[in-house]
Design a protein around this motif. Structure first.
Motif, PDB file in Angstrom:
ATOM      1  N   GLY A 150       0.935  -1.374  -0.372  1.00 22.20           N
ATOM      2  CA  GLY A 150       0.124   0.183   0.134  1.00 22.20           C
ATOM      3  C   GLY A 150       0.699   0.628  -0.080  1.00 22.20           C
ATOM      4  N   LEU A 151       2.279   0.984   0.848  1.00 27.32           N
ATOM      5  CA  LEU A 151       3.651   2.431   0.703  1.00 27.32           C
ATOM      6  C   LEU A 151       3.136   2.364  -0.542  1.00 27.32           C
ATOM      7  CD1 LEU A 151       4.406   2.120   3.645  1.00 27.32           C
ATOM      8  CD2 LEU A 151       2.607   2.862   4.240  1.00 27.32           C
ATOM      9  N   LEU A 152       4.510   1.498  -1.274  1.00 30.16           N
ATOM     10  CA  LEU A 152       4.531   1.700  -2.540  1.00 30.16           C
ATOM     11  C   LEU A 152       3.873   2.496  -3.401  1.00 30.16           C
ATOM     12  CD1 LEU A 152       6.600  -1.429  -2.599  1.00 30.16           C
ATOM     13  CD2 LEU A 152       7.289   0.867  -2.334  1.00 30.16           C
ATOM     14  N   ALA A 153       2.056   1.593  -3.579  1.00 32.85           N
ATOM     15  CA  ALA A 153       1.243   1.787  -4.606  1.00 32.85           C
ATOM     16  C   ALA A 153       0.905   3.150  -4.030  1.00 32.85           C
ATOM     17  CB  ALA A 153       0.173   1.301  -4.291  1.00 32.85           C
ATOM     18  N   GLY A 154       0.717   3.764  -3.236  1.00 30.28           N
ATOM     19  CA  GLY A 154       0.613   5.415  -2.236  1.00 30.28           C
ATOM     20  C   GLY A 154       2.421   6.760  -2.904  1.00 30.28           C
ATOM     21  N   THR A 155       2.933   6.089  -2.882  1.00 26.29           N
ATOM     22  CA  THR A 155       3.889   6.774  -3.297  1.00 26.29           C
ATOM     23  C   THR A 155       3.629   6.596  -4.894  1.00 26.29           C
ATOM     24  OG1 THR A 155       5.584   6.073  -1.893  1.00 26.29           O
ATOM     25  CG2 THR A 155       6.440   6.397  -3.544  1.00 26.29           C
ATOM     26  N   VAL A 156       3.690   5.891  -5.826  1.00 26.87           N
ATOM     27  CA  VAL A 156       3.539   6.031  -7.397  1.00 26.87           C
ATOM     28  C   VAL A 156       2.997   7.247  -7.254  1.00 26.87           C
ATOM     29  CG1 VAL A 156       3.247   4.851  -9.247  1.00 26.87           C
ATOM     30  CG2 VAL A 156       4.318   3.524  -7.413  1.00 26.87           C
ATOM     31  N   LEU A 157       1.973   6.561  -6.991  1.00 27.11           N
ATOM     32  CA  LEU A 157       0.449   7.543  -7.223  1.00 27.11           C
ATOM     33  C   LEU A 157       0.527   9.258  -6.858  1.00 27.11           C
ATOM     34  CD1 LEU A 157      -2.766   5.865  -6.230  1.00 27.11           C
ATOM     35  CD2 LEU A 157      -2.425   6.447  -8.295  1.00 27.11           C
ATOM     36  N   THR A 158       1.531   9.374  -5.550  1.00 27.73           N
ATOM     37  CA  THR A 158       1.714  11.022  -5.069  1.00 27.73           C
ATOM     38  C   THR A 158       3.057  10.974  -6.684  1.00 27.73           C
ATOM     39  OG1 THR A 158       1.477   9.905  -2.793  1.00 27.73           O
ATOM     40  CG2 THR A 158       2.678  11.713  -3.234  1.00 27.73           C
ATOM     41  N   PHE A 159       4.132   9.954  -6.769  1.00 26.19           N
ATOM     42  CA  PHE A 159       4.957  11.022  -7.801  1.00 26.19           C
ATOM     43  C   PHE A 159       4.132  11.185  -8.602  1.00 26.19           C
ATOM     44  CE2 PHE A 159       7.683   9.758 -11.152  1.00 26.19           C
ATOM     45  CZ  PHE A 159       8.380  11.123 -11.093  1.00 26.19           C
ATOM     46  N   ALA A 160       2.490  10.295  -9.225  1.00 29.24           N
ATOM     47  CA  ALA A 160       2.295  10.914 -10.628  1.00 29.24           C
ATOM     48  C   ALA A 160       1.619  11.834 -10.155  1.00 29.24           C
ATOM     49  CB  ALA A 160       1.881   9.502 -10.874  1.00 29.24           C
ATOM     50  N   ARG A 161       0.906  11.980  -9.539  1.00 28.60           N
ATOM     51  CA  ARG A 161       0.151  13.476  -9.026  1.00 28.60           C
ATOM     52  C   ARG A 161       0.953  14.988  -8.745  1.00 28.60           C
ATOM     53  NH1 ARG A 161      -2.392  16.951  -9.488  1.00 28.60           N
ATOM     54  NH2 ARG A 161      -4.396  17.711  -8.738  1.00 28.60           N
ATOM     55  N   ALA A 162       2.032  14.693  -8.852  1.00 29.18           N
ATOM     56  CA  ALA A 162       2.874  15.515  -8.038  1.00 29.18           C
ATOM     57  C   ALA A 162       3.346  16.239  -9.594  1.00 29.18           C
ATOM     58  CB  ALA A 162       4.085  15.179  -7.164  1.00 29.18           C
ATOM     59  N   ILE A 205       4.820  12.195 -24.308  1.00 33.46           N
ATOM     60  CA  ILE A 205       5.929  11.969 -23.187  1.00 33.46           C
ATOM     61  C   ILE A 205       4.910  11.929 -21.526  1.00 33.46           C
ATOM     62  CG2 ILE A 205       7.677  12.680 -21.560  1.00 33.46           C
ATOM     63  CD1 ILE A 205       9.113  14.504 -24.348  1.00 33.46           C
ATOM     64  N   VAL A 206       4.005  12.803 -21.749  1.00 36.63           N
ATOM     65  CA  VAL A 206       3.412  12.547 -20.450  1.00 36.63           C
ATOM     66  C   VAL A 206       3.036  11.284 -20.158  1.00 36.63           C
ATOM     67  CG1 VAL A 206       1.537  13.089 -18.702  1.00 36.63           C
ATOM     68  CG2 VAL A 206       3.042  15.306 -19.779  1.00 36.63           C
ATOM     69  N   VAL A 207       2.343  11.195 -21.106  1.00 35.67           N
ATOM     70  CA  VAL A 207       1.152   9.863 -21.491  1.00 35.67           C
ATOM     71  C   VAL A 207       2.291   8.477 -21.349  1.00 35.67           C
ATOM     72  CG1 VAL A 207      -0.283   7.624 -22.761  1.00 35.67           C
ATOM     73  CG2 VAL A 207      -0.362  10.344 -22.662  1.00 35.67           C
ATOM     74  N   PHE A 208       3.629   8.289 -22.086  1.00 31.33           N
ATOM     75  CA  PHE A 208       4.289   7.391 -21.435  1.00 31.33           C
ATOM     76  C   PHE A 208       4.786   7.570 -19.624  1.00 31.33           C
ATOM     77  CE2 PHE A 208       9.093   6.107 -20.774  1.00 31.33           C
ATOM     78  CZ  PHE A 208       8.571   4.613 -21.703  1.00 31.33           C
ATOM     79  N   ILE A 209       5.204   8.362 -19.389  1.00 23.85           N
ATOM     80  CA  ILE A 209       5.282   8.288 -18.071  1.00 23.85           C
ATOM     81  C   ILE A 209       4.135   7.372 -17.131  1.00 23.85           C
ATOM     82  CG2 ILE A 209       6.438   9.738 -15.844  1.00 23.85           C
ATOM     83  CD1 ILE A 209       7.204  11.725 -18.635  1.00 23.85           C
ATOM     84  N   ALA A 210       2.791   8.526 -17.746  1.00 21.57           N
ATOM     85  CA  ALA A 210       1.860   8.144 -16.367  1.00 21.57           C
ATOM     86  C   ALA A 210       1.922   6.386 -16.867  1.00 21.57           C
ATOM     87  CB  ALA A 210       0.670   8.872 -16.681  1.00 21.57           C
ATOM     88  N   PHE A 211       1.971   6.304 -17.605  1.00 16.36           N
ATOM     89  CA  PHE A 211       1.751   4.218 -17.987  1.00 16.36           C
ATOM     90  C   PHE A 211       2.726   3.692 -17.358  1.00 16.36           C
ATOM     91  CE2 PHE A 211       2.743   0.777 -20.760  1.00 16.36           C
ATOM     92  CZ  PHE A 211       1.780  -0.362 -20.783  1.00 16.36           C
ATOM     93  N   VAL A 212       3.748   4.587 -17.742  1.00 15.35           N
ATOM     94  CA  VAL A 212       5.296   3.605 -17.120  1.00 15.35           C
ATOM     95  C   VAL A 212       4.794   3.257 -15.287  1.00 15.35           C
ATOM     96  CG1 VAL A 212       7.506   3.632 -16.577  1.00 15.35           C
ATOM     97  CG2 VAL A 212       6.744   3.823 -18.530  1.00 15.35           C
ATOM     98  N   LEU A 213       4.333   3.948 -14.998  1.00 21.56           N
ATOM     99  CA  LEU A 213       3.959   4.978 -13.366  1.00 21.56           C
ATOM    100  C   LEU A 213       2.709   4.020 -13.175  1.00 21.56           C
ATOM    101  CD1 LEU A 213       4.184   8.585 -12.648  1.00 21.56           C
ATOM    102  CD2 LEU A 213       5.659   6.575 -12.191  1.00 21.56           C
ATOM    103  N   MET A 214       2.127   2.991 -13.382  1.00 21.65           N
ATOM    104  CA  MET A 214       0.653   3.140 -13.450  1.00 21.65           C
ATOM    105  C   MET A 214       0.847   1.776 -13.499  1.00 21.65           C
ATOM    106  SD  MET A 214      -2.154   5.008 -12.329  1.00 21.65           S
ATOM    107  CE  MET A 214      -0.701   5.863 -11.649  1.00 21.65           C
ATOM    108  N   LEU A 216       3.833   0.164 -12.592  1.00 23.76           N
ATOM    109  CA  LEU A 216       4.579  -0.037 -11.135  1.00 23.76           C
ATOM    110  C   LEU A 216       3.982  -0.318  -9.725  1.00 23.76           C
ATOM    111  CD1 LEU A 216       7.221   2.249 -11.877  1.00 23.76           C
ATOM    112  CD2 LEU A 216       7.841  -0.233 -12.627  1.00 23.76           C
ATOM    113  N   MET A 217       2.516   0.886  -9.935  1.00 26.71           N
ATOM    114  CA  MET A 217       1.492   0.475  -8.830  1.00 26.71           C
ATOM    115  C   MET A 217       1.478  -0.530  -8.955  1.00 26.71           C
ATOM    116  SD  MET A 217      -1.968   3.415  -8.381  1.00 26.71           S
ATOM    117  CE  MET A 217      -2.661   1.920  -9.636  1.00 26.71           C
ATOM    118  N   ASN A 218      -0.108  -1.570 -10.406  1.00 26.09           N
ATOM    119  CA  ASN A 218      -0.121  -2.741 -10.555  1.00 26.09           C
ATOM    120  C   ASN A 218       0.958  -3.628  -9.603  1.00 26.09           C
ATOM    121  OD1 ASN A 218      -2.581  -1.227 -11.292  1.00 26.09           O
ATOM    122  ND2 ASN A 218      -1.637  -1.745 -13.161  1.00 26.09           N
TER     123      ASN A 218
END
Length: 230
Positions: A150-162, A205-214, A216-218
């Motif tokens: 849960g902490l790792l998933a929260g970290t990924v979401l936080t980074f994506a939002r920031a 570029i943004v879509v690619f980064i967001a996809f990689v982050l998602m 990782l979160m999964n």
């Protein structure tokens, strides 16, 4: 198109990544600390504090940015104090980018951390107490490791939002090329200029980064899931 990519100024990507990393680091530790403290408070107080900490997540980013601008303006007590005592300027600076991104993304880390902590089996905590472990050791040796997905998933979401923050950042830090200009601000600016090709490149570029982050979160949150057990 290749020529446009060669001439592309990648400073918005660098600024966004740097801002996202700093904001996520701050939100990570503050989110864990806040989640731990909130869980120990009384129900009535918990509801109020939880509402305050979660408020930036439901407020329009421009509204949050407006409050931050009022708070850190050099015409306000806090802004005057920071400038006169520490020579720190927040408005129209990269520090403003970090503060705005942290305020907006913090609730995601806090909520995920709290949800992860609440799902931990209390018997594990009781076992630590019977072994004579202090609250500090129980938290870092038992609670945090068991809440890791849960902490790792929260970290990924936080980074994506920031990384994608726009409204509050624009209000507090402005859009200074090479200094506070993030990817989101760059996209808005080139669209206003009618350069849809450059905007499309930045969006890719943004879509690619967001996809990689998602992904990782999964991967982080999918370990030991219900489906895998079957």
């Amino acid at each position: 198109m290749i020529e446009i990519i060669k001439n592309l100024d990648f400073s918005p990507l660098y600024i966004s990544l740097k801002t996202g990393i700093f904001a996520t680091t701050i939100s990570f530790f503050l989110g864990i600390y806040a989640a731990r403290k909130i869980m120990k408070t009384k129900p009535g107080t918990k509801a109020v504090l939880d509402g305050i900490l979660t408020l930036p997540m439901v407020l329009p980013p421009t509204a949050a940015g407006f409050f931050l601008l009022l708070l850190f303006s050099r015409r306000r007590p806090l802004g005057i104090f920071l400038y006169e005592q520490f020579d720190l300027k927040v408005v129209q600076t990269w520090l403003g980018c970090v503060i705005a991104a942290t305020v907006i993304s913090f609730p995601l880390m806090y909520r995920n951390a709290r949800a992860a902590f609440e799902q931990i089996d209390v018997n594990l905590i009781y076992a630590g107490e019977t072994l004579g472990m202090s609250d500090f050791l129980i938290f870092w040796k038992i609670v945090v490791p068991n809440a890791k997905p849960g902490l790792l998933a929260g970290t990924v979401l936080t980074f994506a939002r920031a990384l994608g923050e726009y409204g509050a950042t624009a209000m507090l830090a402005g859009n200074i090329p090479g200094k506070t200009g993030t990817i989101s601000q760059k996209i808005a600016m080139v669209i206003q200029d009618g350069d849809y090709l450059a905007a499309g490149i930045w969006v890719i570029i943004v879509v690619f980064i967001a996809f990689v982050l998602m992904v990782l979160m999964n991967l982080f949150s999918g370990k030991n899931s219900y489906d895998e057990k079957w």
